[in-house]
Write an enzyme that holds these catalytic residues in place. Structure first.
Site, PDB file in Angstrom:
ATOM      1  CB  THR A 154      -8.869   4.840  10.267  1.00  8.27           C
ATOM      2  OG1 THR A 154      -7.833   5.398   9.464  1.00  8.27           O
ATOM      3  CG2 THR A 154      -9.012   5.635  11.541  1.00  8.27           C
ATOM      4  CB  SER A 159     -11.958   4.446   7.982  1.00  9.76           C
ATOM      5  OG  SER A 159     -11.256   3.239   8.012  1.00  9.76           O
ATOM      6  CG  ASP A 203      -2.065   0.882   1.211  1.00 12.42           C
ATOM      7  OD1 ASP A 203      -2.504   1.228   0.097  1.00 12.42           O
ATOM      8  OD2 ASP A 203      -2.579   1.243   2.289  1.00 12.42           O
ATOM      9  CG  HIS A 204      -0.680   4.864   0.169  1.00 12.44           C
ATOM     10  ND1 HIS A 204      -1.039   5.832  -0.735  1.00 12.44           N
ATOM     11  CD2 HIS A 204      -1.826   4.456   0.762  1.00 12.44           C
ATOM     12  CE1 HIS A 204      -2.353   6.003  -0.682  1.00 12.44           C
ATOM     13  NE2 HIS A 204      -2.860   5.181   0.202  1.00 12.44           N
ATOM     14  N   GLY A 262      -7.900   8.291   7.200  1.00 13.13           N
ATOM     15  CA  GLY A 262      -8.075   8.617   8.619  1.00 13.13           C
ATOM     16  C   GLY A 262      -9.495   9.052   8.927  1.00 13.13           C
TER      17      GLY A 262
HETATM   18  P1  13P Z   1      -8.671   4.659   6.022  1.00 15.20           P
HETATM   19  O1  13P Z   1      -7.641   4.572   7.101  1.00 15.20           O
HETATM   20  O2  13P Z   1      -9.304   5.995   5.961  1.00 15.20           O
HETATM   21  O3  13P Z   1      -9.641   3.541   6.100  1.00 15.20           O
HETATM   22  O4  13P Z   1      -7.894   4.506   4.635  1.00 15.20           O
HETATM   23  C1  13P Z   1      -7.332   3.284   4.277  1.00 15.20           C
HETATM   24  C2  13P Z   1      -6.613   3.385   2.977  1.00 15.20           C
HETATM   25  O5  13P Z   1      -7.064   3.996   2.040  1.00 15.20           O
HETATM   26  C3  13P Z   1      -5.334   2.651   2.870  1.00 15.20           C
HETATM   27  O6  13P Z   1      -4.670   2.910   1.671  1.00 15.20           O
END
Ligand code: 13P
Length: 290
Positions: free
Chosen positions: A239, A217, A87-88, A186
């Site tokens: 989150t 989230s 992720d990212h 978040g």
């Molecule tokens: P949230 O923490 O807002 O659920 O986002 C998760 C996310 O997009 C991980 O890449």
């Protein structure tokens, strides 16, 4: 159930199947053994395909080899499609390290660069990852909020442009596209308003192509479902899992100040997280699809 061949998969087939059948595969951020166990065991119970997402922060906490090994064991134990997703990620070096270890799903996040630079960076990752049989997600537009060490100020966030999205997908060769339509990473300070018209336009430009909803989230279930109906086949949730896990752990330790056995005090935390994982799988309508 013991599956002999580890079944860590890329996300190609699982996202196409989700697109065709009108549901989304949930991508849950994991951090350690307990969170891997909760996510995979719950997905297996509900017969849902699942994506385990790990940020660079998670890998530096747990170790790329440890995370890889944990997910491989999970995939050996459970007969459902399981992907480990980077992720990212922002550097090709970090991505290569995980590809060499056997990861099959990658997000290269170059969304902070301009359009041409974003394309160039993503293309390089696609060329590399496809040699490993791995799929690649990239982001166009930019989500605000905080995801681990990635912090994007609201003023630096911007929405995905539908026409550029088509060009971006064609020129990079990616397998899925993260869209910015009003979600953020978040917690939300006020009720998020998603730009469904924009999502519809993106879908029209990219008919049949898997889109990804980050920052799910705190988004009401009906909005997530509407996004799914408009082509989002991967829904990212972090989150909303971390909070109940931490709250249950905190409450247990406050109520049991003598507790010192991680095997005991982790149990309520895992149970609290499990309830949310099950709820989110049902929200994504992926239960029974494995
Ligand atoms: P949230 O923490 O807002 O659920 O986002 C998760 C996310 O997009 C991980 O890449």
């Amino acid at each position: 159930m013991l599956v002999t061949e580890p079944k860590i998969v890329n996300t190609k087939e699982m996202l196409l199947k989700a697109y065709q059948e009108g549901y989304a595969v949930p991508a849950f951020n994991i951090h350690n053994l307990e969170t891997v166990q909760v996510v995979v065991e719950t997905a297996a119970e509900l017969r849902s395909p699942v994506i385990l997402a790990a940020t660079p922060g998670t890998f530096s906490y747990s170790g790329r080899d440890y995370v890889q090994a944990m997910v491989e064991v999970a995939a050996k134990r459970h007969d459902i499609p399981i992907a480990l997703h980077l992720d990212h990620h922002e550097t090709i070096e970090a991505i290569k390290e995980s590809l060499d270890l056997g990861a099959k799903s990658v997000m290269i996040d170059a969304s902070h660069h301009n359009f041409e630079e974003n394309i160039a960076i993503v293309k390089e990752v696609v060329e590399l990852a496809h040699q490993y049989g791995a799929t690649v997600e990239a982001e166009l537009g930019r989500l605000g909020g905080q995801e681990d060490d990635l912090v994007v100020d609201e003023k630096d966030s911007f929405f995905t442009d539908p026409a550029s999205a088509k060009e971006f997908v064609e020129r990079t060769g990616i397998d899925s596209l993260a869209v910015a339509i009003g979600t953020a990473h978040g917690l939300y300070k006020s009720e998020p308003k998603l730009d469904f018209d924009r999502l519809k336009e993106i879908r029209e430009q990219l008919e049949g192509f898997p889109l990804v909803l980050h920052g799910a989230s705190g988004i009401p279930a009906e909005d997530v479902r509407r996004s799914i109906s408009l082509g989002c086949t991967k829904v990212n949730i972090a989150t909303e899992l971390k909070i109940p896990f931490s709250e249950a752990l905190r409450n247990f330790l406050v109520e049991n100040p003598e507790a010192n056995d991680p095997r005991k005090y982790m149990a309520p935390a895992k149970a609290a997280m499990k309830a949310v994982v099950a709820e989110k799988i049902r929200m994504c309508m992926s239960d029974g699809k494995a």
